[in-house]
Design a protein around this motif. Sequence first.
Motif, mmCIF file in Angstrom:
data_model
loop_
_atom_site.group_PDB
_atom_site.id
_atom_site.type_symbol
_atom_site.label_atom_id
_atom_site.label_comp_id
_atom_site.label_asym_id
_atom_site.label_seq_id
_atom_site.Cartn_x
_atom_site.Cartn_y
_atom_site.Cartn_z
ATOM 1 N N SER A 38 10.921 28.091 -14.594
ATOM 2 C CA SER A 38 9.978 28.214 -13.485
ATOM 3 C C SER A 38 10.171 29.497 -12.686
ATOM 4 O O SER A 38 9.301 29.877 -11.895
ATOM 5 C CB SER A 38 10.104 27.008 -12.555
ATOM 6 N N GLU A 39 11.298 30.198 -12.883
ATOM 7 C CA GLU A 39 11.544 31.428 -12.131
ATOM 8 C C GLU A 39 10.850 32.646 -12.735
ATOM 9 O O GLU A 39 10.817 33.714 -12.113
ATOM 10 C CB GLU A 39 13.050 31.688 -12.030
ATOM 11 N N ALA B 173 6.199 26.890 -16.620
ATOM 12 C CA ALA B 173 6.854 27.121 -15.341
ATOM 13 C C ALA B 173 6.115 26.379 -14.242
ATOM 14 O O ALA B 173 5.463 26.954 -13.379
ATOM 15 C CB ALA B 173 6.895 28.614 -15.040
ATOM 16 N N ALA B 174 6.194 25.081 -14.307
ATOM 17 C CA ALA B 174 5.477 24.233 -13.361
ATOM 18 C C ALA B 174 6.455 23.293 -12.666
ATOM 19 O O ALA B 174 7.497 22.959 -13.209
ATOM 20 C CB ALA B 174 4.415 23.417 -14.107
ATOM 21 N N PRO B 175 6.126 22.880 -11.480
ATOM 22 C CA PRO B 175 7.031 21.988 -10.745
ATOM 23 C C PRO B 175 7.349 20.707 -11.501
ATOM 24 O O PRO B 175 8.391 20.104 -11.287
ATOM 25 C CB PRO B 175 6.253 21.701 -9.459
ATOM 26 N N PRO C 263 10.882 21.295 -14.058
ATOM 27 C CA PRO C 263 11.887 22.227 -13.555
ATOM 28 C C PRO C 263 13.154 22.247 -14.398
ATOM 29 O O PRO C 263 13.984 23.127 -14.243
ATOM 30 C CB PRO C 263 12.165 21.689 -12.148
#
Length: 293
Positions: A235-236, A169-171, A174
């Motif tokens: 990522s949520e 869950a990293a930018p 996405p």
Amino acid sequence: MANGSLRASAVLAAFLGFTVPLMPVQALLLKIAPKAARRFPNWYHNQVCRILGITLEIDGAVVEDAPVLLVCNHTSWLDIPVLSALAPVSFVAKLEVGGWPFVSALARLQRSVFVDRTRRQATGDAAAEIMTRLKEGDTIVLFAEGTSSDGNRVLPFKTSLFGAVSGAAAPSDPQVVVQTAAVVYTHVRGIPLTRADRPRIGWYGDMEMTSHAWGVLQSGPITVTIKVGAPVPLSEFKDRKDLALKTERAIRTDVLGILRGRPGDPGLVPVEPSQESRRQKLALPQARSEKWT
């Protein structure tokens, strides 16, 4: 019984006659056409479901334009062709599956990820492979219960199984999404399965696979209902525990809705995972508890 044995023999012969010649085709595709090798098992398992007499009733769809972690409940060895017919997928399987005659060859041809959960380093290597595959655009099926049930319940999810993607869950990633798939076997020969009948389809506890599969093939055409949840960006989710909790709640709700003939009913309130965890020791036989996963 005689008619059942005749049916089982005919289905088994048709399955082998269809499958064995196609195995080298998939092996070749893996070498020369990776994209086709992803799609071919989806077509193949749709045909297998027809051979087995399985009718799929599908609500929702697996997204095609993003890598997907598909979290599912697990009832039977039938889940493999059923979910493979749903979309082009690969499975996370326990290491022992890689040693099963014939089944291991099919699993490898479908690019399954094998996990040796007895060795921490090996589990970490498998986690890295899962993340690599997701980033390459694959759809990876995770049976989050870690074993199979009798089809009347959803067992508590094992949060450790989500460790492979908890750091995703990293930018930078996405595009990875999570979907759920609730799988319920509802009818045999068009007759609704009752709570007492449903375990005849489920493969769990210390059941021997060969005799169980023969009994299922004898039983006749089977209807399975699959409820696919909406995609949620990975990522949520805060961490693996959050991911496990929310997907388990979603699958419990969908399974309950299908079992009660009220799919999508917002008024249904399934048993919470924490409550089920306290009862699981009484729920199922624990001998040889881990099946495909």
